[in-house]
Design an enzyme around this catalytic site. Structure first.
Site, PDB file in Angstrom:
ATOM      1  N   GLU A 284       0.888  -1.069   0.090  1.00  0.00           N
ATOM      2  CA  GLU A 284       0.111  -0.161  -0.073  1.00  0.00           C
ATOM      3  C   GLU A 284       0.782   1.204   0.219  1.00  0.00           C
ATOM      4  OE1 GLU A 284      -1.751  -0.402   3.755  1.00  0.00           O
ATOM      5  OE2 GLU A 284      -2.484  -2.463   3.292  1.00  0.00           O
ATOM      6  N   ARG A 323       2.592  20.165   6.558  1.00  0.00           N
ATOM      7  CA  ARG A 323       3.593  19.133   7.047  1.00  0.00           C
ATOM      8  C   ARG A 323       4.639  19.982   7.913  1.00  0.00           C
ATOM      9  NH1 ARG A 323       6.744  16.109   4.891  1.00  0.00           N
ATOM     10  NH2 ARG A 323       6.361  14.428   6.042  1.00  0.00           N
ATOM     11  N   TYR A 327       4.602  18.532  11.519  1.00  0.00           N
ATOM     12  CA  TYR A 327       5.498  17.589  11.921  1.00  0.00           C
ATOM     13  C   TYR A 327       7.204  18.139  11.903  1.00  0.00           C
ATOM     14  CZ  TYR A 327       1.796  14.567   9.732  1.00  0.00           C
ATOM     15  OH  TYR A 327       0.845  14.077   9.011  1.00  0.00           O
ATOM     16  N   CYS A 355      -2.508  33.432  10.536  1.00  0.00           N
ATOM     17  CA  CYS A 355      -2.083  34.204  11.796  1.00  0.00           C
ATOM     18  C   CYS A 355      -1.961  33.359  12.936  1.00  0.00           C
ATOM     19  CB  CYS A 355      -3.414  34.820  12.243  1.00  0.00           C
ATOM     20  SG  CYS A 355      -3.651  36.346  10.959  1.00  0.00           S
ATOM     21  N   GLU A 356      -0.757  32.583  12.811  1.00  0.00           N
ATOM     22  CA  GLU A 356      -0.358  31.656  13.667  1.00  0.00           C
ATOM     23  C   GLU A 356       1.267  31.502  13.563  1.00  0.00           C
ATOM     24  OE1 GLU A 356      -2.178  28.299  15.201  1.00  0.00           O
ATOM     25  OE2 GLU A 356      -3.912  28.810  14.132  1.00  0.00           O
TER      26      GLU A 356
HETATM   27  N1  LLP Z   1      -1.255   1.913   4.435  1.00  0.00           N
HETATM   28  C1  LLP Z   1      -1.666   2.390   5.634  1.00  0.00           C
HETATM   29  C2  LLP Z   1      -2.743   1.386   6.425  1.00  0.00           C
HETATM   30  C3  LLP Z   1      -1.524   3.746   6.069  1.00  0.00           C
HETATM   31  O1  LLP Z   1      -1.868   4.103   7.274  1.00  0.00           O
HETATM   32  C4  LLP Z   1      -0.673   4.441   5.219  1.00  0.00           C
HETATM   33  C5  LLP Z   1      -0.301   5.754   5.866  1.00  0.00           C
HETATM   34  C6  LLP Z   1      -0.061   4.082   4.093  1.00  0.00           C
HETATM   35  C7  LLP Z   1      -0.596   2.637   3.889  1.00  0.00           C
HETATM   36  C8  LLP Z   1       0.893   4.831   3.286  1.00  0.00           C
HETATM   37  O2  LLP Z   1       2.202   4.826   3.766  1.00  0.00           O
HETATM   38  P1  LLP Z   1       3.221   5.617   2.938  1.00  0.00           P
HETATM   39  O3  LLP Z   1       3.546   4.631   1.785  1.00  0.00           O
HETATM   40  O4  LLP Z   1       2.662   6.813   2.327  1.00  0.00           O
HETATM   41  O5  LLP Z   1       4.527   5.691   3.781  1.00  0.00           O
HETATM   42  N2  LLP Z   1       0.725  12.727   6.933  1.00  0.00           N
HETATM   43  C9  LLP Z   1       1.878  12.088   7.259  1.00  0.00           C
HETATM   44  C10 LLP Z   1       1.898  10.564   6.679  1.00  0.00           C
HETATM   45  C11 LLP Z   1       0.785   9.789   7.294  1.00  0.00           C
HETATM   46  C12 LLP Z   1       0.856   8.355   6.933  1.00  0.00           C
HETATM   47  C13 LLP Z   1      -0.331   7.852   7.349  1.00  0.00           C
HETATM   48  N3  LLP Z   1      -0.637   6.187   6.822  1.00  0.00           N
HETATM   49  C14 LLP Z   1       2.803  12.950   6.636  1.00  0.00           C
HETATM   50  O6  LLP Z   1       2.752  14.057   6.167  1.00  0.00           O
HETATM   51  O7  LLP Z   1       4.242  12.438   6.772  1.00  0.00           O
END
Ligand code: LLP
Length: 429
Positions: A284, A323, A327, A355-356
């Site tokens: 995924e 982001r 983070y 405004c933050e």
């Molecule tokens: N599968 C599941 C169950 C997930 O929760 C996620 C990401 C992925 C796949 C995809 O993961 P990736 O390949 O993108 O690493 N907003 C955060 C990242 C949150 C990720 C949430 N889940 C950021 O901007 O770094």
């Protein structure tokens, strides 16, 4: 000197001192469509996908794009055309997949809080698998499917208790996280699932976190998952597919994740050694397919020198690109026109109009810019527009997808009236 092409982003390069994405001059796109503006590269997304496809060559495998990273319909359409399935986490995401022409049979539904209505919607659409995250969810899903005369295909998401060595907010496979079922409870949960009338066990699933830049956590999780598969199958429950969750991290700032095909060579070697290499394999990936395919273009509004800091105030903000605020994430920021070497650079905090004090895009960046000039915030294809909001009543930016020298508008800029269309004034007494 800014290197060209930019690290991790072969489609992004300076040509005649102007930054181009593929063969499109970004300043022209900003002039035509305004800023802030998201621009994505088709070639980058396809190349990133093909690294995973190469990794799986000759195997039974399904890549399910984790669309939360970037859920624009045209991006989904592009991946659907390449045979991808989708990892979804809401009924809204399922509706997007269907609107983009995705195949529901290749959809897997993750997330800890699926509602009964979402379960019914997904069963109606005929999705491929529910990744179940708790024992309570198993019972509810069985009940909902039974009431529709169906058996829901399920995997159980295990929590392997592996440290992915990433930011705590995006680490998901540790005991303290809300995700998945504890390693020790897995066998009992599979036995319960196998006994419920509305469920059909098809796989096992695990996702340990995001922006992982080393192979070791993936290998550790794989071993733990295979130990569980052995125990579950010994109890007479067949596991058809193994889902390894999200993909690799990307290069934001000198990060060096392994290439997808190199990682998979290692994972496949372990799978083969333990006799599981012929199972249906699923992944995924989100960020690694789209993150470095995108940039956010923004105009410098004002320069504000200060005693302690200089601020470069731009027209993109934390609502457009959350982001850094959320983070403390690093996104490189480069000028659309390569700077005149004679012009002195100053150190700025690049901030938006919201405004933050937390509204910053980059800190302590050396830039030689003037008001009215344009900048590109890099690595902005994943979790940027998708996490955007209209905070401070700021309409969401437009989005373009480039392919060679062509740029297509894939999302129009939101208007202020779009923002309050659903709102009502009080009735006049
Ligand atoms: N599968 C599941 C169950 C997930 O929760 C996620 C990401 C992925 C796949 C995809 O993961 P990736 O390949 O993108 O690493 N907003 C955060 C990242 C949150 C990720 C949430 N889940 C950021 O901007 O770094």
């Amino acid at each position: 000197m800014i290197p060209s092409p930019l690290p991790g982003q072969p489609q992004l390069h300076y040509r005649d001192a102007h930054l181009h994405l593929e063969d499109c001059r970004l300043a022209d796109l900003a002039r035509e469509h305004g800023t802030p503006l998201y621009v994505y590269s088709t070639a980058h997304m396809l190349a990133a996908l093909s690294a995973y496809q190469r990794g799986f060559a000759g195997r039974r495998a399904q890549i399910c794009y984790a669309m939360k990273a970037n859920s624009s319909l045209a991006v989904l359409q592009l991946f659907a055309q390449q045979g991808c399935g989708f990892d979804i986490v809401s009924g809204g995401e399922l509706a997007r997949v269907l609107a983009a022409g995705g195949d529901p049979a290749k959809v897997i539904f993750s997330g800890v809080g699926k509602t009964r209505a979402e379960m019914r919607q997904a069963l109606d659409a005929g999705i491929g698998c529910f990744n179940v995250e708790s024992e309570a969810e198993l019972e509810v899903l069985s009940e909902v499917a039974s009431s529709m005369g169906l058996r829901a295909p399920i995997s159980i998401r295990i929590n392997p208790n592996v440290d992915p060595q990433t930011h705590p907010y995006i680490s998901t496979g540790l005991k303290g996280n809300k995700f998945g079922i504890a390693h020790e409870r897995t066998l009992a949960t599979y036995q319960r699932a196998a006994s419920l009338p509305g469920l059909r066990v098809v796989g096992i699933d695990c996702h340990i976190g995001s922006q992982i830049t080393q192979a070791a956590p993936f290998l550790d999780a794989l071993e733990r998952m295979l130990d569980l598969v052995e125990a579950i199958e010994a109890a007479g429950i067949a596991i058809q597919h193994l889902d390894f969750g999200g993909g690799l991290g990307i290069d934001y700032h000198g990060d060096t994740p392994p290439a997808a095909d190199a990682l998979w060579a290692q994972l496949l070697a372990r799978l083969d050694a333990r006799g599981y290499g012929d199972r249906l394999l699923m992944i995924e990936p989100g960020r690694s397919l789209v993150g470095n395919a995108g940039v956010c273009l923004t105009e410098v509004l004002y320069l504000k020198p200060g005693e302690q800091k200089n601020f470069c105030i731009v027209d993109a903000a934390m609502n457009d690109l959350p982001r850094p605020a959320m983070y403390q994430a690093y996104h490189a920021i480069v000028p659309l026109q390569a700077a005149d070497q004679a012009r002195p650079a100053l150190e700025y905090d690049v901030v938006g109009p919201v405004c933050e004090s937390g509204d910053w895009i980059g800190r302590e960046r050396s830039l030689a810019v003037q008001p009215g000039e344009l900048l590109a915030v890099l690595s902005a294809g994943a979790y940027c527009s998708a996490m955007g909001s209209s905070y401070n009543s700021r309409p969401r930016p437009a989005e373009l997808l480039v392919d060679g020298a062509q740029a297509q508008l894939i999302r129009s800029r939101e208007t202020v009236t779009d923002l309050f269309r659903q709102e009502r004034l009080l009735a006049v007494q």
